[in-house]
Design a protein around this motif. Sequence first.
Motif, mmCIF file in Angstrom:
data_model
loop_
_atom_site.group_PDB
_atom_site.id
_atom_site.type_symbol
_atom_site.label_atom_id
_atom_site.label_comp_id
_atom_site.label_asym_id
_atom_site.label_seq_id
_atom_site.Cartn_x
_atom_site.Cartn_y
_atom_site.Cartn_z
ATOM 1 N N GLN A 203 0.811 -1.214 0.000
ATOM 2 C CA GLN A 203 0.000 0.000 0.000
ATOM 3 C C GLN A 203 0.846 1.268 0.000
ATOM 4 N N SER A 204 2.019 1.236 0.574
ATOM 5 C CA SER A 204 2.866 2.410 0.688
ATOM 6 C C SER A 204 3.501 2.728 -0.655
ATOM 7 N N THR A 205 3.365 3.970 -1.108
ATOM 8 C CA THR A 205 3.869 4.355 -2.434
ATOM 9 C C THR A 205 4.851 5.506 -2.335
ATOM 10 N N VAL B 42 6.928 8.094 -4.903
ATOM 11 C CA VAL B 42 7.010 8.591 -6.274
ATOM 12 C C VAL B 42 8.180 9.556 -6.378
ATOM 13 N N CYS C 130 8.165 -0.490 -0.083
ATOM 14 C CA CYS C 130 7.232 0.454 -0.709
ATOM 15 C C CYS C 130 7.070 0.083 -2.170
ATOM 16 N N HIS C 131 6.058 0.664 -2.772
ATOM 17 C CA HIS C 131 5.850 0.552 -4.215
ATOM 18 C C HIS C 131 6.411 1.815 -4.839
ATOM 19 N N GLN D 288 7.132 4.427 -8.040
ATOM 20 C CA GLN D 288 6.780 4.918 -9.361
ATOM 21 C C GLN D 288 7.710 6.074 -9.718
ATOM 22 N N THR E 200 -2.790 6.218 -6.313
ATOM 23 C CA THR E 200 -2.228 5.572 -5.133
ATOM 24 C C THR E 200 -3.277 5.384 -4.043
ATOM 25 N N GLU E 201 -3.027 4.389 -3.219
ATOM 26 C CA GLU E 201 -3.846 4.150 -2.038
ATOM 27 C C GLU E 201 -2.905 3.954 -0.855
ATOM 28 N N LEU F 207 1.667 7.817 1.034
ATOM 29 C CA LEU F 207 2.236 8.380 -0.184
ATOM 30 C C LEU F 207 3.292 9.415 0.162
#
Length: 392
Positions: free
Chosen positions: A94-96, A98, A120-121, A123, A145-146, A149
């Motif tokens: 869930q953690s993004t 960027v 984390c994810h 991008q 995102t969810e 962030l």
Amino acid sequence: MNEIYLDYNASAPCDPRVTEAVAKAMTDGFGNASSAHRFGRRQDAAVSDAREQVAELVGGSPSGVIFTAGATEANNLALGGFAAADSETLSRAQSTLVTSAVEHASVGRTAEALAAAGRCHLQIAPVTPGGFVDLEALVSMVQATEGGLLVSVMAANSETGVLNPIAEIANLVHEAGGLFHCDATQMVGRLPFDMTALGCDLVSLSGHKVCGPTGVGALVGTREALATLRPAVWGGGHERGLRSGSLNVAGIVGLGVAAEIAGDEQPTEAERLGALRDRFVAALEGELADVVQNGDVERRLPNTANLRFSGADADAVLVNMDPVAASAGSACSTGAIEPSPVLTAMGLSRDAAFESVRFSLGRFTTAAEIEVAAREVVTAVRYVRLMTSEVA
């Protein structure tokens, strides 16, 4: 011939006024700034003064200044501290995080390492041919995102000097409920920067980019943003518990003085350096064919010019224009020389990137030096082009 330094974006010479302050702090002051006795209190007072000076430079609060060893550590603390905190309350998917395609390695590689570790994810937002973040692409990434962030985008690129639309980015991040971190290392002291007005939650800077000491910097954050981070260094709980270790008081004093000088002199220096930079570029364009300025020239730092000399390898130009110092963005990676990832992310070909040189001026650059530098660069480019054509 006297040496001419046009590589301020890599590191700036320490201002003699800063050196004097550092020397005084090292000789007149001693003791641990965390100690309760008078020696410690004097050191703590010196650190408090520096917090105010650094906060003033970036438009933040003195209580939000976390001293580090530089912007690299500050960037790591911002990104790593966010990922560590988020993993406590959210599933890692869930953690993004960027970032942009042209961030400094201390952001880019940290983000990649966090993503590889499953924390984390990640991008990565593309940039326009002008070198600034593609806002449309960033909007779509942020809105999709969810959960947690963090968006990390630099204020000004170190290679091209191109400025990002920081206020717009901060606004869209906040609308999505996220935090915005800005690596402002290249912009502070060169152009006006107010993190509160711009909407930055976390800001990184380094002393040696504002004619201060090397090895000291800061992460400046809002109270709310700092509260979400977890420590990168554990110990005695210094710096709001985020960065333990006895404080480098002399270096911190130097950073404070450098920040104050940079803030005071920024308006006049920006005008002076912009004029010198334009004069330098005009001299090169007047003597050489096929000189191209990389990046949007309408939105960049006043001290920076990234120039492509078609038909001339940048590293060869740098060697042959000695004693003028500048830099190229190419780097050795796994045994092979790779072009600047910043320039290729902007759409330049490998050949074009390999032919590009960054010139960055600063506080001690003079008009006389610019004249000599222009002549040396012209001579070097002509020589390299001649040698290249003979080999071909």
